[in-house]
Motif scaffolding. Structure first.
Motif, short mmCIF file in Angstrom:
data_model
loop_
_atom_site.label_atom_id
_atom_site.label_comp_id
_atom_site.label_asym_id
_atom_site.label_seq_id
_atom_site.Cartn_x
_atom_site.Cartn_y
_atom_site.Cartn_z
N LEU A 1 40.86 8.37 20.18
CA LEU A 1 40.18 7.61 19.15
C LEU A 1 41.11 6.55 18.58
CD1 LEU A 1 38.43 10.55 17.25
CD2 LEU A 1 37.35 8.94 18.83
N PRO B 1 40.08 3.36 12.68
CA PRO B 1 38.83 2.69 12.31
C PRO B 1 39.11 1.39 11.54
CG PRO B 1 39.26 4.52 10.84
CD PRO B 1 40.30 4.60 11.92
N THR B 2 38.27 0.40 11.76
CA THR B 2 38.42 -0.89 11.07
C THR B 2 37.38 -1.08 9.98
OG1 THR B 2 37.03 -1.99 12.71
CG2 THR B 2 39.41 -1.96 13.11
N SER B 3 36.49 -0.10 9.81
CA SER B 3 35.49 -0.14 8.75
C SER B 3 35.16 1.29 8.35
CB SER B 3 34.22 -0.86 9.22
OG SER B 3 33.55 -0.08 10.19
N TRP B 4 34.52 1.45 7.20
CA TRP B 4 34.14 2.79 6.79
C TRP B 4 33.03 3.34 7.69
CZ3 TRP B 4 36.80 6.06 4.08
CH2 TRP B 4 37.78 5.58 3.20
N ASN B 5 32.19 2.48 8.19
CA ASN B 5 31.17 2.94 9.14
C ASN B 5 31.82 3.50 10.40
OD1 ASN B 5 28.91 2.42 7.60
ND2 ASN B 5 28.66 0.33 8.36
N GLU B 6 32.86 2.82 10.88
CA GLU B 6 33.59 3.31 12.05
C GLU B 6 34.26 4.65 11.74
OE1 GLU B 6 36.39 0.73 13.91
OE2 GLU B 6 34.94 -0.90 14.18
N PHE B 7 34.81 4.77 10.53
CA PHE B 7 35.45 6.05 10.18
C PHE B 7 34.44 7.19 10.23
CE2 PHE B 7 36.80 9.43 7.38
CZ PHE B 7 38.12 9.60 7.73
N PRO C 1 40.14 1.50 5.82
CA PRO C 1 39.22 0.69 6.64
C PRO C 1 38.62 -0.48 5.87
CG PRO C 1 38.81 3.02 7.00
CD PRO C 1 39.79 2.93 5.87
N TYR D 1 47.16 8.38 8.42
CA TYR D 1 46.45 8.99 9.55
C TYR D 1 47.40 9.88 10.35
CZ TYR D 1 42.77 5.40 9.01
OH TYR D 1 41.77 4.60 8.54
N GLN E 1 31.77 7.36 12.01
CA GLN E 1 31.42 7.62 13.41
C GLN E 1 32.47 8.48 14.11
OE1 GLN E 1 28.41 6.97 14.81
NE2 GLN E 1 27.96 6.33 12.68
N ILE E 2 33.75 8.15 13.91
CA ILE E 2 34.78 8.96 14.57
C ILE E 2 34.92 10.31 13.88
CG2 ILE E 2 36.02 6.89 15.32
CD1 ILE E 2 38.22 7.61 13.27
#
Length: 424
Positions: free
Chosen positions: A167, A170-176, A295, A157, A178-179
């Motif tokens: 920001l 991210p701790t999940s792919w969904n979070e990634f 993530p 990163y 979103q950001i």
């Protein structure tokens, strides 16, 4: 048989069959006047060449005539070129290989030389990491010289950009995802990637690791019972479809080094390749970049970088190989190599003598020590199940109209058609 599976088989047949059916010793025609070593490899990027100098320079210093043959490809390409060299009795002294148990067959048919410890200098059973020794051990020696371990699930990163945009990692792919929306809106590229199949293989594997336990991942990549993973494959392919919207526009056939450089130059936030990319960030002393597990990843995927030694009767080549064994099992030279190349030492001692590794290079070592659950990916897995999946993923990546459900079914068909196990 699906097109993805057929493509994999065609490549395997082309690259391996000459090895099995041409029983010749290496380098039958060359008679160099000095101790000689010719290495075939695909380390074509400057940072990789610099790492290799940790071995080539001391070889030259002790009087070895050193030559290199770079293959502008990947492991499939190097197998094909090695086969061609072998067929005309001009095999190199050593060839870069992915460590795996399949090497035993190449020892048995006299393609490669069994590496037997001698002189009390090295004890492979005691000095290699147990996981590495278990894979490479054969008879009274090892099948290839391991020069390092590379983690396959790894992300870099650009933390400077994330901090600027306030920001968090991210701790999940969904979070990634979103950001990624905020990153793109701010004028940066959220994910730097290429649509080359092998690079998408890394990304897709990293997504699957979040969604599968280690046991489930092992079953999937073994090719067993793929239908039970249909829902997971659909979810992972949907993530691929979303990530496509946040990737660099020039991702068509982009070289992996250029992918990583976009993060290093501050154009992109993240790249999801193996930790062989870490040396691009070796000069970072201020924490501008963060290397981490992708993530949601809780276990490690890893492979062994190794050098196999071609079977030869030439004294000059044998002396060169013996010198190479001495150099590449030296604590001093191994530590220098890892400090330049990144990854994790295949030996238990090398990393301890190089405490000055920067944060990105240290992270792989720390992840290895902290995470006990690890899955080894050998060349058989790379070139069959993972390549079959990646071929379908690439079609999904390129076709914005394709559905995750349809491509999941294509992956399942490809895995079934590989017929890796009679229980499939």
């Amino acid at each position: 048989r699906s097109s993805a599976a057929s493509d994999v088989y065609k490549r395997q047949t082309f690259s391996i069959s000459p090895i099995f059916f041409v029983p010749c010793a290496a380098d039958q025609t060359r008679e160099p006047s000095t101790t000689y070593f010719d290495l075939m490899h695909f380390w074509e990027v400057d940072i990789e060449k610099y790492a290799l100098e940790a071995f080539s320079e001391p070889m030259r210093e002790i009087g070895v005539e050193w030559e290199e043959h770079e293959v502008s490809s990947n492991f499939l390409g190097i197998r094909a070129e090695f086969s061609e060299r072998l067929a005309i009795h001009e095999a190199p002294s050593g060839v870069q290989w992915i460590g795996g148990r399949a090497l035993r067959t190449l020892i048995d048919d006299k393609t490669f030389r069994l590496i037997i410890p001698g002189g009390g200098v090295i004890n492979f059973m005691e000095d290699l990491r147990p996981e590495v020794y278990e894979i490479l051990k054969y008879r009274n020696g090892i099948t290839a010289l391991p020069v390092g371990i590379h983690l396959q699930n790894h992300v870099v990163y650009n933390k400077e950009i994330l901090d600027k945009l306030d920001l968090m990692l991210p701790t999940s792919w969904n979070e990634f995802i979103q950001i990624a929306k905020k990153i793109k809106a701010a004028g940066y590229v959220p994910i730097s990637i290429s649509d080359q199949s092998w690079q998408l293989r890394f990304l897709f594997s990293n997504i699957l690791v979040e969604k599968l336990t280690a046991e489930e991942f092992s079953i999937l990549v073994s090719g067993k019972h793929p239908r039970i993973f249909r829902a997971v494959l659909i979810d992972a392919l949907k993530v691929i479809g979303q990530l496509r919207n946040y990737a660099n526009s020039d991702n068509n056939d982009l070289h992996w080094a250029e992918v990583v450089k976009k993060v290093a130059r501050g154009q992109a936030v993240a790249s999801f390749l193996g930790d062989f990319s870490s040396p691009f960030f070796a000069s970072d002393k201020s924490g501008k970049f963060v290397c981490s597990l992708p993530p949601g990843n809780k276990y490690l995927l890893w492979s062994i970088d190794a050098i196999a030694l071609a079977n030869t009767a030439k004294r000059s080549n044998l002396l060169g190989q013996d010198a190479f064994i001495s150099i590449t099992t030296s604590q001093k030279h191994l530590a220098e190599y890892i400090s330049r190349k990144g990854g994790v030492s295949a030996y238990q001692f090398a990393i301890k003598s190089k405490p000055s590794l920067n944060a990105c290079l240290r992270q792989s070592q720390e992840n290895w020590e902290a995470i006990d659950t690890r899955i080894h990916l050998g060349p058989d897995t790379w070139n069959t199940t993972l390549s079959s999946m990646a071929s379908v993923v690439r079609k999904h990546w390129r076709d914005h109209e394709s559905s995750a459900e349809t491509k999941a079914d294509e992956i399942i068909s490809a895995l079934i058609n590989l017929q890796l196990d009679p229980d499939i």
